[in-house]
Design a protein around this motif. Structure first.
Motif, PDB file in Angstrom:
ATOM      1  N   PHE A   1       0.840  -0.976   0.062  1.00  0.00           N
ATOM      2  CA  PHE A   1       0.044   0.033  -0.017  1.00  0.00           C
ATOM      3  C   PHE A   1       0.963   1.167  -0.042  1.00  0.00           C
ATOM      4  O   PHE A   1       1.860   1.339   0.726  1.00  0.00           O
ATOM      5  CB  PHE A   1      -0.905  -0.043   1.152  1.00  0.00           C
ATOM      6  CG  PHE A   1      -1.905  -1.223   1.290  1.00  0.00           C
ATOM      7  CD1 PHE A   1      -2.906  -1.114   0.664  1.00  0.00           C
ATOM      8  CD2 PHE A   1      -1.635  -2.273   1.964  1.00  0.00           C
ATOM      9  CE1 PHE A   1      -4.035  -2.138   0.422  1.00  0.00           C
ATOM     10  CE2 PHE A   1      -2.506  -3.358   1.979  1.00  0.00           C
ATOM     11  CZ  PHE A   1      -3.566  -3.248   1.260  1.00  0.00           C
ATOM     12  N   GLU A   2       0.579   2.350  -0.819  1.00  0.00           N
ATOM     13  CA  GLU A   2       1.345   3.339  -0.690  1.00  0.00           C
ATOM     14  C   GLU A   2       1.213   4.236   0.564  1.00  0.00           C
ATOM     15  O   GLU A   2       1.993   4.996   0.757  1.00  0.00           O
ATOM     16  CB  GLU A   2       0.938   4.253  -2.160  1.00  0.00           C
ATOM     17  CG  GLU A   2       1.174   3.197  -3.262  1.00  0.00           C
ATOM     18  CD  GLU A   2       2.287   3.830  -4.269  1.00  0.00           C
ATOM     19  OE1 GLU A   2       2.384   5.296  -4.124  1.00  0.00           O
ATOM     20  OE2 GLU A   2       2.700   3.162  -4.856  1.00  0.00           O
ATOM     21  N   THR A   3       0.010   4.572   1.039  1.00  0.00           N
ATOM     22  CA  THR A   3      -0.532   5.152   2.105  1.00  0.00           C
ATOM     23  C   THR A   3      -1.187   4.494   3.052  1.00  0.00           C
ATOM     24  O   THR A   3      -1.533   3.481   2.883  1.00  0.00           O
ATOM     25  CB  THR A   3      -1.400   6.363   1.614  1.00  0.00           C
ATOM     26  OG1 THR A   3      -2.521   5.918   1.221  1.00  0.00           O
ATOM     27  CG2 THR A   3      -0.580   7.146   0.432  1.00  0.00           C
ATOM     28  N   LEU A   4      -0.771   5.158   4.506  1.00  0.00           N
ATOM     29  CA  LEU A   4      -1.591   4.351   5.730  1.00  0.00           C
ATOM     30  C   LEU A   4      -3.021   4.696   5.454  1.00  0.00           C
ATOM     31  O   LEU A   4      -3.941   3.709   5.422  1.00  0.00           O
ATOM     32  CB  LEU A   4      -1.213   5.279   6.772  1.00  0.00           C
ATOM     33  CG  LEU A   4      -1.832   4.892   8.263  1.00  0.00           C
ATOM     34  CD1 LEU A   4      -1.357   3.474   8.405  1.00  0.00           C
ATOM     35  CD2 LEU A   4      -1.370   5.554   9.180  1.00  0.00           C
TER      36      LEU A   4
ATOM     37  N   TRP B   1      -8.484  -0.455   3.398  1.00  0.00           N
ATOM     38  CA  TRP B   1      -8.641  -1.744   3.043  1.00  0.00           C
ATOM     39  C   TRP B   1      -8.741  -2.623   4.207  1.00  0.00           C
ATOM     40  O   TRP B   1      -9.702  -3.587   4.138  1.00  0.00           O
ATOM     41  CB  TRP B   1      -7.384  -2.190   1.982  1.00  0.00           C
ATOM     42  CG  TRP B   1      -7.415  -3.385   1.720  1.00  0.00           C
ATOM     43  CD1 TRP B   1      -7.763  -4.116   0.389  1.00  0.00           C
ATOM     44  CD2 TRP B   1      -6.902  -4.771   2.335  1.00  0.00           C
ATOM     45  NE1 TRP B   1      -7.465  -5.188   0.531  1.00  0.00           N
ATOM     46  CE2 TRP B   1      -6.636  -5.991   1.674  1.00  0.00           C
ATOM     47  CE3 TRP B   1      -6.039  -4.944   3.571  1.00  0.00           C
ATOM     48  CZ2 TRP B   1      -6.412  -7.061   1.764  1.00  0.00           C
ATOM     49  CZ3 TRP B   1      -5.579  -6.152   3.771  1.00  0.00           C
ATOM     50  CH2 TRP B   1      -5.730  -7.294   3.039  1.00  0.00           C
ATOM     51  N   ILE B   2      -8.137  -2.452   5.242  1.00  0.00           N
ATOM     52  CA  ILE B   2      -8.076  -3.478   6.282  1.00  0.00           C
ATOM     53  C   ILE B   2      -9.530  -3.055   7.040  1.00  0.00           C
ATOM     54  O   ILE B   2      -9.947  -4.178   7.838  1.00  0.00           O
ATOM     55  CB  ILE B   2      -6.763  -3.249   7.192  1.00  0.00           C
ATOM     56  CG1 ILE B   2      -6.974  -4.417   8.151  1.00  0.00           C
ATOM     57  CG2 ILE B   2      -7.001  -2.207   8.100  1.00  0.00           C
ATOM     58  CD1 ILE B   2      -6.223  -5.729   7.754  1.00  0.00           C
ATOM     59  N   ASN B   3     -10.175  -2.143   6.945  1.00  0.00           N
ATOM     60  CA  ASN B   3     -11.663  -1.906   7.543  1.00  0.00           C
ATOM     61  C   ASN B   3     -12.653  -2.807   6.770  1.00  0.00           C
ATOM     62  O   ASN B   3     -13.609  -2.780   7.511  1.00  0.00           O
ATOM     63  CB  ASN B   3     -11.731  -0.582   7.633  1.00  0.00           C
ATOM     64  CG  ASN B   3     -10.736   0.150   8.489  1.00  0.00           C
ATOM     65  OD1 ASN B   3     -10.574  -0.320   9.753  1.00  0.00           O
ATOM     66  ND2 ASN B   3     -10.716   1.351   8.489  1.00  0.00           N
TER      67      ASN B   3
ATOM     68  N   GLU C   1     -14.378  -6.124   6.695  1.00  0.00           N
ATOM     69  CA  GLU C   1     -14.156  -7.397   7.338  1.00  0.00           C
ATOM     70  C   GLU C   1     -13.482  -8.480   6.696  1.00  0.00           C
ATOM     71  O   GLU C   1     -12.672  -9.093   7.382  1.00  0.00           O
ATOM     72  CB  GLU C   1     -15.812  -7.870   7.950  1.00  0.00           C
ATOM     73  CG  GLU C   1     -15.448  -8.855   8.967  1.00  0.00           C
ATOM     74  CD  GLU C   1     -17.017  -8.902   9.506  1.00  0.00           C
ATOM     75  OE1 GLU C   1     -17.105 -10.235  10.351  1.00  0.00           O
ATOM     76  OE2 GLU C   1     -17.772  -8.333   9.564  1.00  0.00           O
ATOM     77  N   GLU C   2     -13.802  -8.762   5.524  1.00  0.00           N
ATOM     78  CA  GLU C   2     -13.479  -9.973   4.845  1.00  0.00           C
ATOM     79  C   GLU C   2     -11.851  -9.611   4.428  1.00  0.00           C
ATOM     80  O   GLU C   2     -10.844 -10.755   4.752  1.00  0.00           O
ATOM     81  CB  GLU C   2     -14.029 -10.133   3.444  1.00  0.00           C
ATOM     82  CG  GLU C   2     -15.374 -10.428   3.406  1.00  0.00           C
ATOM     83  CD  GLU C   2     -16.347  -9.427   3.767  1.00  0.00           C
ATOM     84  OE1 GLU C   2     -15.914  -8.025   3.215  1.00  0.00           O
ATOM     85  OE2 GLU C   2     -17.536  -9.389   4.197  1.00  0.00           O
ATOM     86  N   ASN C   3     -11.511  -8.552   4.381  1.00  0.00           N
ATOM     87  CA  ASN C   3      -9.914  -8.460   4.298  1.00  0.00           C
ATOM     88  C   ASN C   3      -9.133  -8.592   5.690  1.00  0.00           C
ATOM     89  O   ASN C   3      -8.200  -9.279   5.513  1.00  0.00           O
ATOM     90  CB  ASN C   3      -9.548  -6.923   3.649  1.00  0.00           C
ATOM     91  CG  ASN C   3     -10.235  -6.547   2.377  1.00  0.00           C
ATOM     92  OD1 ASN C   3     -10.413  -7.672   1.387  1.00  0.00           O
ATOM     93  ND2 ASN C   3     -10.521  -5.301   2.000  1.00  0.00           N
ATOM     94  N   ALA C   4      -9.638  -8.199   6.429  1.00  0.00           N
ATOM     95  CA  ALA C   4      -9.148  -8.405   7.928  1.00  0.00           C
ATOM     96  C   ALA C   4      -8.974  -9.572   8.226  1.00  0.00           C
ATOM     97  O   ALA C   4      -8.104 -10.180   8.684  1.00  0.00           O
ATOM     98  CB  ALA C   4      -9.712  -7.529   8.813  1.00  0.00           C
ATOM     99  N   GLU C   5     -10.184 -10.375   8.041  1.00  0.00           N
ATOM    100  CA  GLU C   5     -10.076 -11.771   8.516  1.00  0.00           C
ATOM    101  C   GLU C   5      -8.992 -12.567   7.524  1.00  0.00           C
ATOM    102  O   GLU C   5      -8.500 -13.674   8.098  1.00  0.00           O
ATOM    103  CB  GLU C   5     -11.582 -12.449   7.952  1.00  0.00           C
ATOM    104  CG  GLU C   5     -12.584 -11.979   9.202  1.00  0.00           C
ATOM    105  CD  GLU C   5     -13.786 -12.551   8.714  1.00  0.00           C
ATOM    106  OE1 GLU C   5     -14.171 -13.390   7.566  1.00  0.00           O
ATOM    107  OE2 GLU C   5     -14.888 -12.305   9.624  1.00  0.00           O
ATOM    108  N   GLU C   6      -9.266 -12.547   6.202  1.00  0.00           N
ATOM    109  CA  GLU C   6      -8.019 -12.823   5.383  1.00  0.00           C
ATOM    110  C   GLU C   6      -6.490 -12.847   5.973  1.00  0.00           C
ATOM    111  O   GLU C   6      -5.828 -13.513   6.090  1.00  0.00           O
ATOM    112  CB  GLU C   6      -8.220 -12.514   3.967  1.00  0.00           C
ATOM    113  CG  GLU C   6      -7.115 -13.150   3.163  1.00  0.00           C
ATOM    114  CD  GLU C   6      -7.045 -12.642   1.604  1.00  0.00           C
ATOM    115  OE1 GLU C   6      -6.240 -12.933   1.019  1.00  0.00           O
ATOM    116  OE2 GLU C   6      -7.982 -11.724   1.386  1.00  0.00           O
TER     117      GLU C   6
END
Length: 55
Positions: free
Chosen positions: A7-10, A16-18, A20-25
């Protein structure tokens, strides 16, 4: 398999991390994430488990 997602920026990472499916993965696969040159490592292990592995 552990891999690095970039990721280029915070803000881009937080958006992206917020999702739910991404965070679980990320926590399930323990993938590494690079945000603006800083590598983040997510784990589903407790701090004590990680410390014991390092010893």
């Amino acid at each position: 398999m552990k891999y690095i997602r970039y990721f280029e920026t915070l803000e881009e990472y937080e958006d992206w991390i917020n999702v739910e499916e991404n965070a679980e993965e990320v926590y399930r696969t323990e993938e590494k994430i690079c945000v603006d040159g800083i590598i983040l490592s997510h784990t589903n292990k407790s701090y004590e488990e990680v410390e014991n592995i390092a010893l």
